[in-house]
Design an enzyme around this catalytic site. Structure first.
Site, PDB file in Angstrom:
ATOM      1  N   ARG A 146       0.829  -1.215   0.000  1.00 39.05           N
ATOM      2  CA  ARG A 146       0.000   0.000   0.000  1.00 39.05           C
ATOM      3  C   ARG A 146       0.862   1.263   0.000  1.00 39.05           C
ATOM      4  O   ARG A 146       0.336   2.372  -0.097  1.00 39.05           O
ATOM      5  CB  ARG A 146      -0.922   0.024   1.239  1.00 39.05           C
ATOM      6  CG  ARG A 146      -1.974  -1.064   1.239  1.00 39.05           C
ATOM      7  CD  ARG A 146      -2.764  -1.068   2.535  1.00 39.05           C
ATOM      8  NE  ARG A 146      -3.870  -0.138   2.530  1.00 39.05           N
ATOM      9  CZ  ARG A 146      -5.164  -0.503   2.452  1.00 39.05           C
ATOM     10  NH1 ARG A 146      -5.519  -1.742   2.404  1.00 39.05           N
ATOM     11  NH2 ARG A 146      -6.111   0.412   2.450  1.00 39.05           N
ATOM     12  N   TYR A 149       0.800   4.278  -2.564  1.00 41.84           N
ATOM     13  CA  TYR A 149      -0.312   5.215  -2.400  1.00 41.84           C
ATOM     14  C   TYR A 149      -0.120   6.048  -1.130  1.00 41.84           C
ATOM     15  O   TYR A 149      -0.134   7.287  -1.177  1.00 41.84           O
ATOM     16  CB  TYR A 149      -1.619   4.418  -2.331  1.00 41.84           C
ATOM     17  CG  TYR A 149      -2.879   5.240  -2.233  1.00 41.84           C
ATOM     18  CD1 TYR A 149      -3.388   5.905  -3.350  1.00 41.84           C
ATOM     19  CD2 TYR A 149      -3.593   5.324  -1.040  1.00 41.84           C
ATOM     20  CE1 TYR A 149      -4.570   6.641  -3.262  1.00 41.84           C
ATOM     21  CE2 TYR A 149      -4.768   6.049  -0.940  1.00 41.84           C
ATOM     22  CZ  TYR A 149      -5.251   6.705  -2.058  1.00 41.84           C
ATOM     23  OH  TYR A 149      -6.425   7.429  -1.968  1.00 41.84           O
ATOM     24  N   ASP A 150       0.113   5.353  -0.008  1.00 43.66           N
ATOM     25  CA  ASP A 150       0.188   6.046   1.287  1.00 43.66           C
ATOM     26  C   ASP A 150       1.345   7.052   1.310  1.00 43.66           C
ATOM     27  O   ASP A 150       1.174   8.209   1.700  1.00 43.66           O
ATOM     28  CB  ASP A 150       0.406   5.045   2.435  1.00 43.66           C
ATOM     29  CG  ASP A 150      -0.688   3.992   2.520  1.00 43.66           C
ATOM     30  OD1 ASP A 150      -1.565   3.969   1.648  1.00 43.66           O
ATOM     31  OD2 ASP A 150      -0.653   3.181   3.466  1.00 43.66           O
ATOM     32  N   GLU A 151       2.522   6.576   0.887  1.00 46.47           N
ATOM     33  CA  GLU A 151       3.695   7.453   0.932  1.00 46.47           C
ATOM     34  C   GLU A 151       3.626   8.510  -0.177  1.00 46.47           C
ATOM     35  O   GLU A 151       4.111   9.628  -0.002  1.00 46.47           O
ATOM     36  CB  GLU A 151       4.994   6.647   0.837  1.00 46.47           C
ATOM     37  CG  GLU A 151       5.222   5.703   2.018  1.00 46.47           C
ATOM     38  CD  GLU A 151       5.507   6.425   3.344  1.00 46.47           C
ATOM     39  OE1 GLU A 151       5.416   7.661   3.420  1.00 46.47           O
ATOM     40  OE2 GLU A 151       5.813   5.709   4.319  1.00 46.47           O
ATOM     41  N   ASN A 178     -12.955   6.911   3.746  1.00 47.03           N
ATOM     42  CA  ASN A 178     -13.718   6.090   2.777  1.00 47.03           C
ATOM     43  C   ASN A 178     -15.044   6.745   2.376  1.00 47.03           C
ATOM     44  O   ASN A 178     -15.860   7.052   3.241  1.00 47.03           O
ATOM     45  CB  ASN A 178     -14.057   4.721   3.367  1.00 47.03           C
ATOM     46  CG  ASN A 178     -12.831   3.895   3.678  1.00 47.03           C
ATOM     47  OD1 ASN A 178     -12.026   4.276   4.521  1.00 47.03           O
ATOM     48  ND2 ASN A 178     -12.666   2.784   3.005  1.00 47.03           N
ATOM     49  N   GLY A 211     -13.788 -10.099   9.312  1.00 40.66           N
ATOM     50  CA  GLY A 211     -14.787  -9.039   9.140  1.00 40.66           C
ATOM     51  C   GLY A 211     -14.895  -8.124  10.340  1.00 40.66           C
ATOM     52  O   GLY A 211     -15.786  -7.273  10.406  1.00 40.66           O
ATOM     53  N   GLN A 280      -8.668  -0.738  12.038  1.00 41.69           N
ATOM     54  CA  GLN A 280      -9.766   0.171  12.383  1.00 41.69           C
ATOM     55  C   GLN A 280      -9.501   1.548  11.793  1.00 41.69           C
ATOM     56  O   GLN A 280      -8.356   1.943  11.585  1.00 41.69           O
ATOM     57  CB  GLN A 280      -9.953   0.273  13.887  1.00 41.69           C
ATOM     58  CG  GLN A 280      -8.684   0.591  14.649  1.00 41.69           C
ATOM     59  CD  GLN A 280      -8.927   0.658  16.152  1.00 41.69           C
ATOM     60  OE1 GLN A 280      -9.945   0.246  16.657  1.00 41.69           O
ATOM     61  NE2 GLN A 280      -7.975   1.232  16.861  1.00 41.69           N
TER      62      GLN A 280
END
Ligand code: NAD
Ligand code: UDP
Length: 319
Positions: A146, A149-151, A178, A211, A280
Site C-alpha cells: 500500500r 499510495y500512502d507514501e 472512505n 470481518g 480500524q
C-alpha cells in the site's frame, strides 16, 4: 485585468468517481469547468451528460506530464484510489502523486491559483490512535504493497506545505476517509462496490479476514459539500482537515446490511485479509465541524439505497 467573467475551476481526475460529482457541482454553479483526466480509472460515461454544456471542457492529459493552462482554482484529485488500481502500476501511482503535485503546485504558483489536495486517511496507515485526529502522524509501512499510495499521498502533503511556506501558494489539504456512492467503479475491488455487485448477482459476499476490521463510510454528496466549503473557507485555514463520516462499523456488519437492503440470497464467505489492511479507521471530524461548520448528513441506509440503485442500473445495462 481578466477577460473571462466566471471562475475557472480545474478538476484533475475529473472523470473519476469523486471528480465527476465535483464537476457536476461546479457546472451547476455556473463556473467554467476544466475536467482533466487520463482515463486510467475514470470513465467518459461519468461526465458524458456534461459534454454539451458551454461551461464544461474535457482535457485528456496525464498529470505525470507538465501542463500549462490558466485556472483560478484547482482541485487535485487525480490518482487511482482503490487498492487494486493503485497497486496495478505502483511506480506510476507514486509518480502521479508526487510529480502530479509538483506540476499542479507549479502551475498554481505561476497563475496564482488556489489549490486543494485530495489527501487521504491512508496517510495515518494502520493507526494506533483512535479515532484519528489531524495532529496524529500515522503508522505507515514504507515498503509494503500500500506504500506507493500512502507514501505518495504523504509526500504530496509535504509538497503542498513546502510550496505554501516557500512560494506562498494558497493551499488547502483535505484528508478524505472512505467515501461511497453512485459512479464508483464496479470492478475497483472496494468493499461497498464489491458487496453491492455481489449481492445484486446473488454471488458469495467476500469478507476479508473475520470481518471485525472497521471503517466509516461517507456518502459522496456529503463529501462534496466538505470539499467545496474547504476551498472557499478563510485563507488562514489551510488544513489538513479530516472529511469523513465518524459512524464506524465492522465490515461484517456492512455485508449483512447490504444483503438486507438488496434482498439478496447471497451467503457470506471469509477470505484472507490483504497485507497491511488497517484494523480500524474512524475520523475525528471536530476540526471540520468547528472551522467549516460541516458534518455528514446522509445516513448509511439512505446512501446505500442510492448506491444500490446505481449499480442495479449499470448491471442491467451490461447484462
Ligand atoms: P477514481 O479512481 O475514481 O478517480 C481518480 C481519477 O484520476 C480517475 O478518473 C483517473 O482516471 C484519474 N487519474 C489517475 N491517474 C491519473 C494521471 N496520472 N493523470 C490524470 N488523471 C489520472 O478515485 P476517486 O475515488 O474518485 O478518488 C479521487 C481522489 O480522492 C484520489 O486522489 C483519491 O486518492 C482521493 N480519495 C478518495 C477516497 C475514496 O474513498 N473514494 C478516499 C480518500 C482519498
Ligand atoms: N474488504 C472485504 N471484502 C471485499 C473488499 C474489501 O472484506 O470484497 C475489506 C478490506 O479488506 C478492508 C475494508 O473492506 O478491510 C475496506 O476496503 P476498501 O478496499 O474498500 O478500502 P480501504 O482498505 O482502502 O479502506
Amino acid at each position: 485585468m481578466k477577460y473571462h467573467s466566471s471562475k475557472r475551476v480545474l478538476i484533475t481526475g475529473g472523470a473519476g468517481f469523486l471528480g465527476s460529482h465535483l464537476c457536476d457541482r461546479m457546472v451547476e454553479k455556473g463556473f467554467e469547468v476544466l475536467c482533466l483526466d487520463n482515463f486510467f480509472t475514470g470513465n467518459k460515461r461519468n461526465i458524458s451528460h456534461l459534454l454539451g454544456k458551454s461551461n464544461f471542457e474535457l482535457i485528456r492529459h496525464d498529470l505525470t506530464q507538465p501542463l500549462f493552462i490558466e485556472a483560478d482554482e484547482i482541485y487535485n484529485l487525480a490518482c487511482p484510489a482503490s487498492p487494486i488500481h493503485y497497486q496495478h502500476n505502483p511506480v506510476k501511482t507514486v509518480k502521479t502523486n508526487v510529480m502530479g503535485a509538483i506540476h499542479m503546485l507549479g502551475m498554481a504558483k505561476r497563475v496564482n491559483a488556489k489549490i486543494l489536495q485530495a489527501s487521504t486517511s491512508e496517510i495515518y496507515g494502520d493507526p494506533v490512535v483512535h479515532p484519528q485526529k489531524e495532529d496524529y502522524w500515522g503508522n505507515v509501512n514504507t515498503i509494503g504493497i500500500r506504500s506507493c499510495y500512502d507514501e505518495g499521498k504523504r509526500c504530496a502533503e509535504t509538497l503542498f506545505f513546502d510550496y505554501h511556506r516557500q512560494n506562498r501558494v494558497n493551499i488547502r489539504v483535505v484528508r478524505i476517509f472512505n467515501t461511497y456512492g453512485p459512479r464508483m467503479h464496479p470492478n475497483d475491488g472496494r468493499v461497498v462496490s464489491n458487496f453491492i455487485v455481489q449481492a445484486l448477482q446473488n454471488r458469495e459476499i467476500t469478507v476479508y479476514g473475520d470481518g471485525s476490521q472497521t471503517r466509516s463510510f461517507c456518502y459522496v454528496d456529503d463529501l462534496m459539500e466538505g470539499l467545496i466549503r474547504m476551498m472557499n473557507g478563510p485563507d488562514d485555514f489551510i488544513g489538513p482537515v479530516n472529511l469523513g463520516n465518524p459512524n464506524e462499523f465492522t465490515i461484517l456488519e456492512l455485508a449483512e446490511r447490504v444483503i438486507e437492503l438488496t434482498g439478496s440470497k447471497s451467503k457470506i464467505i471469509f477470505k484472507e485479509l490483504p497485507a497491511d489492511d488497517p484494523l480500524q479507521r474512524q475520523p475525528d471530524i471536530s476540526l471540520a465541524r468547528e472551522k467549516l461548520d460541516w458534518q455528514p448528513e446522509v445516513q448509511l441506509e439512505k446512501g446505500l439505497k442510492k448506491t444500490i440503485e446505481f449499480f442495479k442500473q449499470i448491471t442491467a445495462e451490461f447484462s
